[in-house]
Design a protein around this motif. Sequence first.
Motif, PDB file in Angstrom:
ATOM      1  N   HIS A  71     -34.105 -41.241  31.936  1.00  0.00           N
ATOM      2  CA  HIS A  71     -35.175 -41.193  32.923  1.00  0.00           C
ATOM      3  C   HIS A  71     -34.665 -40.968  34.338  1.00  0.00           C
ATOM      4  CE1 HIS A  71     -39.059 -41.830  34.694  1.00  0.00           C
ATOM      5  NE2 HIS A  71     -38.649 -42.888  35.371  1.00  0.00           N
ATOM      6  N   ASN A  72     -33.549 -41.571  34.696  1.00  0.00           N
ATOM      7  CA  ASN A  72     -32.996 -41.389  36.043  1.00  0.00           C
ATOM      8  C   ASN A  72     -31.843 -40.401  35.963  1.00  0.00           C
ATOM      9  OD1 ASN A  72     -31.957 -41.596  38.635  1.00  0.00           O
ATOM     10  ND2 ASN A  72     -32.349 -43.789  38.771  1.00  0.00           N
ATOM     11  N   TYR A 120     -38.147 -38.403  42.983  1.00  0.00           N
ATOM     12  CA  TYR A 120     -37.902 -38.966  41.652  1.00  0.00           C
ATOM     13  C   TYR A 120     -38.953 -40.018  41.314  1.00  0.00           C
ATOM     14  CZ  TYR A 120     -35.967 -42.454  38.410  1.00  0.00           C
ATOM     15  OH  TYR A 120     -35.814 -43.356  37.400  1.00  0.00           O
ATOM     16  N   SER A 121     -39.564 -39.920  40.136  1.00  0.00           N
ATOM     17  CA  SER A 121     -40.490 -40.924  39.616  1.00  0.00           C
ATOM     18  C   SER A 121     -41.612 -41.188  40.631  1.00  0.00           C
ATOM     19  CB  SER A 121     -39.722 -42.196  39.237  1.00  0.00           C
ATOM     20  OG  SER A 121     -40.491 -43.037  38.412  1.00  0.00           O
ATOM     21  N   CYS A 134     -36.127 -33.298  34.291  1.00  0.00           N
ATOM     22  CA  CYS A 134     -35.991 -34.626  33.692  1.00  0.00           C
ATOM     23  C   CYS A 134     -34.808 -34.625  32.743  1.00  0.00           C
ATOM     24  CB  CYS A 134     -37.267 -35.093  33.004  1.00  0.00           C
ATOM     25  SG  CYS A 134     -37.624 -34.362  31.417  1.00  0.00           S
ATOM     26  N   ARG A 160     -29.084 -40.008  38.738  1.00  0.00           N
ATOM     27  CA  ARG A 160     -28.103 -41.089  38.765  1.00  0.00           C
ATOM     28  C   ARG A 160     -27.136 -40.984  37.581  1.00  0.00           C
ATOM     29  NH1 ARG A 160     -28.144 -46.577  40.889  1.00  0.00           N
ATOM     30  NH2 ARG A 160     -26.710 -47.875  39.688  1.00  0.00           N
ATOM     31  N   HIS A 165     -37.113 -41.399  47.003  1.00  0.00           N
ATOM     32  CA  HIS A 165     -36.589 -42.182  45.884  1.00  0.00           C
ATOM     33  C   HIS A 165     -37.717 -42.752  45.019  1.00  0.00           C
ATOM     34  CE1 HIS A 165     -37.802 -45.967  47.803  1.00  0.00           C
ATOM     35  NE2 HIS A 165     -37.343 -45.465  48.943  1.00  0.00           N
ATOM     36  N   GLY A 166     -37.324 -43.404  43.933  1.00  0.00           N
ATOM     37  CA  GLY A 166     -38.276 -44.020  43.032  1.00  0.00           C
ATOM     38  C   GLY A 166     -38.554 -45.470  43.376  1.00  0.00           C
ATOM     39  N   GLY A 198     -35.930 -48.267  44.450  1.00  0.00           N
ATOM     40  CA  GLY A 198     -34.756 -47.612  45.012  1.00  0.00           C
ATOM     41  C   GLY A 198     -34.730 -47.605  46.518  1.00  0.00           C
ATOM     42  N   ASP A 208     -29.959 -43.762  47.099  1.00  0.00           N
ATOM     43  CA  ASP A 208     -29.920 -43.363  45.686  1.00  0.00           C
ATOM     44  C   ASP A 208     -29.532 -41.898  45.484  1.00  0.00           C
ATOM     45  OD1 ASP A 208     -30.744 -45.923  45.218  1.00  0.00           O
ATOM     46  OD2 ASP A 208     -32.671 -45.399  44.313  1.00  0.00           O
TER      47      ASP A 208
END
Length: 256
Positions: A234-235, A86-87, A208, A238, A22-23, A26, A30
């Motif tokens: 960006h997410n 992610y991220s 992305c 989600r 996760h980012g 988070g 997530d």
Amino acid sequence: MILHAQWRGHHQSSKPVLVWLHGFLGNARDWQAVQSDFVDWPCLSVDLPGHGGSRAQQIDGFPALCQRLSATLQAHQVRRYWLIGYSLGGRIAMYYACRAALAGLCGVVVEAGHPGLSNACERQQRYEADSEWAQRFRCAPLTQTLEAWYQQPLFAELTEKQRQRLIAERAEGYGPELAAMLEATSLSRQPDLLSELRQLSVPLHYLCGEQDNKFKQLAQRCTLPLTLIEAAGHNAHRANPAAFARRLAPMLRQPV
């Protein structure tokens, strides 16, 4: 020491394990909306230090974090695996694939993760920005800091309702531990991995949201293998989990 992680999906499958990272802010939960489309795959969702079930853990940089991730994979007897991050999780996945991967890595999927800064001035600016945010996470009420965090231009596509929902979910964290993780994994401390990513012997995919102009342009500038997720910023996983899963599925089926 191992990181807290949760199994989901078909544990006895002969397919590689999908390892989800996760980012920042988070936790392993997530990814659940996306994982619902991969019930026939074994999925291992990891809580990073300072987050979720790994909240009390701290690391001092990327090498220590990778050692802990390797210990986690070994403890769960993961033999063949994909990394999906992610991220911040994407940055960790890239670093791990380039410099620390256990045998059995089948490929890497990065969602809106930065491969690293090559310019010393940019590194210094990022160091100062992350240090300032860390101080806020450490000293100010967490909800107040989250309010400011999600006002950043990167999250401009969020509606006010979406922003408040995120803040409510993230408010279960603990500011000082989040601050420590932010400092330990600052982009200013991450090496520029671009040349190493181009030499990976396993597939690399970059996703992305189509509204995430910053990371869309970054991927194009770095000539990363970009796939855009519609109706997402960006997410992306989600904002549009169905589209994310639809794009991800054929990537995982390609021969390694």
